[in-house]
Design an enzyme around this catalytic site. Structure first.
Site, PDB file in Angstrom:
ATOM      1  N   HIS A 156       0.849  -1.183   0.000  1.00  0.00           N
ATOM      2  CA  HIS A 156       0.000   0.000   0.000  1.00  0.00           C
ATOM      3  C   HIS A 156       0.884   1.232   0.000  1.00  0.00           C
ATOM      4  O   HIS A 156       1.941   1.250   0.643  1.00  0.00           O
ATOM      5  CB  HIS A 156      -0.914  -0.006   1.233  1.00  0.00           C
ATOM      6  CG  HIS A 156      -2.059   0.956   1.132  1.00  0.00           C
ATOM      7  ND1 HIS A 156      -1.925   2.299   1.411  1.00  0.00           N
ATOM      8  CD2 HIS A 156      -3.359   0.761   0.788  1.00  0.00           C
ATOM      9  CE1 HIS A 156      -3.104   2.891   1.241  1.00  0.00           C
ATOM     10  NE2 HIS A 156      -3.979   1.993   0.874  1.00  0.00           N
ATOM     11  N   ASP A 164      -7.846  -4.203  -0.451  1.00  0.00           N
ATOM     12  CA  ASP A 164      -8.407  -4.361  -1.793  1.00  0.00           C
ATOM     13  C   ASP A 164      -8.375  -5.813  -2.246  1.00  0.00           C
ATOM     14  O   ASP A 164      -9.276  -6.279  -2.942  1.00  0.00           O
ATOM     15  CB  ASP A 164      -7.640  -3.484  -2.789  1.00  0.00           C
ATOM     16  CG  ASP A 164      -7.738  -2.010  -2.455  1.00  0.00           C
ATOM     17  OD1 ASP A 164      -8.863  -1.527  -2.273  1.00  0.00           O
ATOM     18  OD2 ASP A 164      -6.693  -1.340  -2.365  1.00  0.00           O
TER      19      ASP A 164
END
Length: 429
Positions: free
Chosen positions: A306, A364
Site C-alpha cells: 500500500h 483491496d
C-alpha cells in the site's frame, strides 16, 4: 500560536516560519505566508509533503500500520461496531448513545428512497454504461431534485443533505447495477439493516425475493466500515477542493465519485480481480510471482502492499476474516478466480521476498475476493467503494464548511512554458 519556528534562508532573505505540533503525526511547517514574505512558492507534486488542511476526523500512521477514526482503531470498530455507528462517529465526533444511534439509524432508513422522477435519469443512459458513470450523473443531479438541502450556509440544510446522501447512495448504486444488467430496479425496505438492504436491492428480482445471509450481510457491512474514510486521499481532497468554491454538496460528492473512479484510487480492488483473471489457473502463480520479483520486469501484483501503509494494512486483517467466512459459506470449488486468490495469498505470504518488502495482501485484495464470491461483477466494485466512502466525504465536507479559516483552494505551479511573445498574423507563420 506556533509551538516553535523554522528559519528558511535563500539568497539574501531569511524568513521565520511557524511550526505547529499535531496531536499525532509529524510537525507541520506553516508556509502560508511564504509567497507574501519571500516571493517564492514551494514545489510538491502529488502533495506528498503538504498538509492542505487541519482535521479531527481520521489519522493514519503508515509506518505503524495504524488507522484511527476520531481516535478509535479501525480494527476495533470493524470488530465491535457497524457501519451506521461509524457513520455517526465520523459525522459528529463521538460514538452515539443507544438513543442517539436509534434516532440516526431511523433517519437514514427513512430516507433511502430516491425521488421517483430520478428513475427517468437511469433510462437516459445506455445499458452498457459503467455503473460509476451512472452514479456520477445521478448524484450530481440530486441538486436538481432536493433544493431544500443545497444551501451550505444553513447548518440544518447541511445536516439534511448529509443524511440524504448516506441513505440514498446504496439505492442509487443498486439501481445503476440493476439497470446495466437489464433487471427491474428494486426499491429499499425499511425493515432491513443498511448492508442487508443493499444486498437485497442488488440481487432480488420481482419473481423471487432474496433472503440475505447474515454472514454476507456482515461481510458487506465490514467492507462499508473499512472504506468509510481514509484521511486526505485523492477523492477526499477533490471533495474539499470542490466545496471550497461554495458548490452544493451533491456536486461536491459527484466530484469525489469521479475521482474515485480512477484505477489508481477506487479501482484497486477491480484491478486485483482482473489480475487474478489474467493469472487464470493455480499452476501459473509461480510465473507471476517470479515476474513481480524481477527488478527488470515492470509487472507487479495488484492487492499487495500500500502506498500509505509501509508495514501492513490494518484493515486487511479484519477483511481477511470476512473473506474466510464468505468463502467457507459459498465455497470456491466452481470458481477458478477464487482458487487462484487463495493459493496466491498462500504462496506470497510464504515467500521471504514479500515479507522483506512488506508486500502483504491489502484490503483491496480481500474485498475483491468477497465481492467476487458474492456474485458482483468487477464493474460494481468501485460503486460499492463509493457507497462506503460517502460518509467520509460528507464528514470532511462538513468539517471544511465549518472551518473559519476556509479559503477557496488555489494551488500554485512551477511554470515552464513560453515567456512573453507577440502575436503573429496567420499569413506570416
Amino acid at each position: 500560536m506556533a509551538d516553535k519556528t523554522a528559519t528558511l534562508t535563500f539568497g539574501d532573505k531569511s524568513i521565520e516560519l511557524p511550526i505547529y505540533s499535531p496531536t499525532a503525526g509529524p510537525d507541520v511547517i506553516d508556509i502560508s505566508k511564504l509567497y507574501g514574505q519571500g516571493d517564492v512558492f514551494t514545489y510538491d507534486p502529488g502533495f506528498t509533503s503538504t498538509a492542505a488542511c487541519d482535521s479531527t476526523i481520521t489519522f493514519i500512521d503508515g509506518d505503524k500500520g495504524e488507522l484511527l477514526h476520531r481516535g478509535y482503531p479501525i480494527d476495533q470498530l470493524a470488530d465491535s461496531s457497524h457501519y451506521l455507528e461509524v457513520c455517526y462517529l465520523l459525522l459528529y465526533g463521538e460514538l452515539p448513545s443507544a438513543a442517539e444511534l436509534e434516532d440516526f439509524e431511523s433517519r437514514v432508513t427513512n430516507h433511502t428512497m430516491i425521488h421517483e422522477q430520478m428513475m427517468n435519469l437511469f433510462r437516459g443512459f445506455r445499458r452498457d454504461a459503467h455503473p460509476m458513470a451512472i452514479m456520477n450523473g445521478v448524484v450530481g443531479a440530486m441538486s436538481a431534485f432536493y433544493h431544500d438541502s443545497t444551501d451550505i450556509t444553513d447548518p440544518w440544510q447541511r445536516e439534511v443533505a448529509s443524511i440524504r446522501m448516506i441513505a440514498k447512495m446504496p439505492t442509487i448504486a443498486a439501481a445503476a447495477y440493476k439497470y446495466t444488467i437489464g433487471q427491474p430496479i428494486v426499491y429499499p425496505r425499511n425493515d432491513l439493516d443498511y448492508a442487508s438492504n443493499f444486498l437485497r436491492m442488488c440481487f432480488s428480482v420481482p419473481c423471487e425475493d432474496y433472503q440475505v445471509n447474515p454472514i454476507l450481510s456482515r461481510a458487506m457491512d465490514r467492507i462499508f466500515t473499512l472504506h468509510a474514510d481514509h484521511e486526505q486521499n485523492a477523492s477526499t481532497s477533490t471533495v474539499r477542493l470542490a466545496s471550497s468554491s461554495g458548490a452544493n454538496p451533491f456536486a461536491c460528492i459527484a466530484a469525489g465519485i469521479a475521482c474515485l473512479w480512477g484505477p489508481a484510487h477506487g479501482g484497486a480492488n477491480q484491478a486485483c480481480l482482473e489480475m487474478l483473471k489474467e493469472i487464470g489457473t493455480v499452476d501459473r502463480i509461480p510465473e507471476f510471482i517470479a515476474r513481480a520479483k524481477d527488478k527488470n520486469d515492470s509487472y507487479r501484483l495488484m492487492g499487495f502492499g500500500h502506498r500509505v501503509y509501509k508495514n501492513f494494512d490494518p484493515r486487511a486483517t479484519v477483511m481477511k476474516q470476512s473473506a474466510d467466512e464468505v468463502l467457507e459459506l459459498l465455497g470456491v470449488e466452481d470458481n477458478p478466480i477464487l482458487q487462484v486468490a487463495m493459493e496466491l495469498e498462500k504462496q506470497a505470504l510464504a515467500d521471504p521476498y514479500f515479507a522483506e518488502k512488506k508486500l502483504f495482501p491489502n484490503v483491496d485484495f480481500y474485498s475483491g475476493i468477497i465481492l467476487e464470491a458474492m456474485g458482483f461483477p468487477t464493474s460494481m466494485f468501485t460503486p460499492i467503494f463509493a457507497v462506503s466512502r460517502t460518509v467520509g466525504w460528507i464528514s470532511q465536507w462538513k468539517e471544511m464548511i465549518g472551518d473559519p479559516k476556509m479559503k477557496i483552494g488555489r494551488p500554485r505551479q512551477l511554470y515552464k512554458g513560453a515567456t512573453l511573445r507577440d502575436y503573429v498574423d496567420i499569413e506570416k507563420r
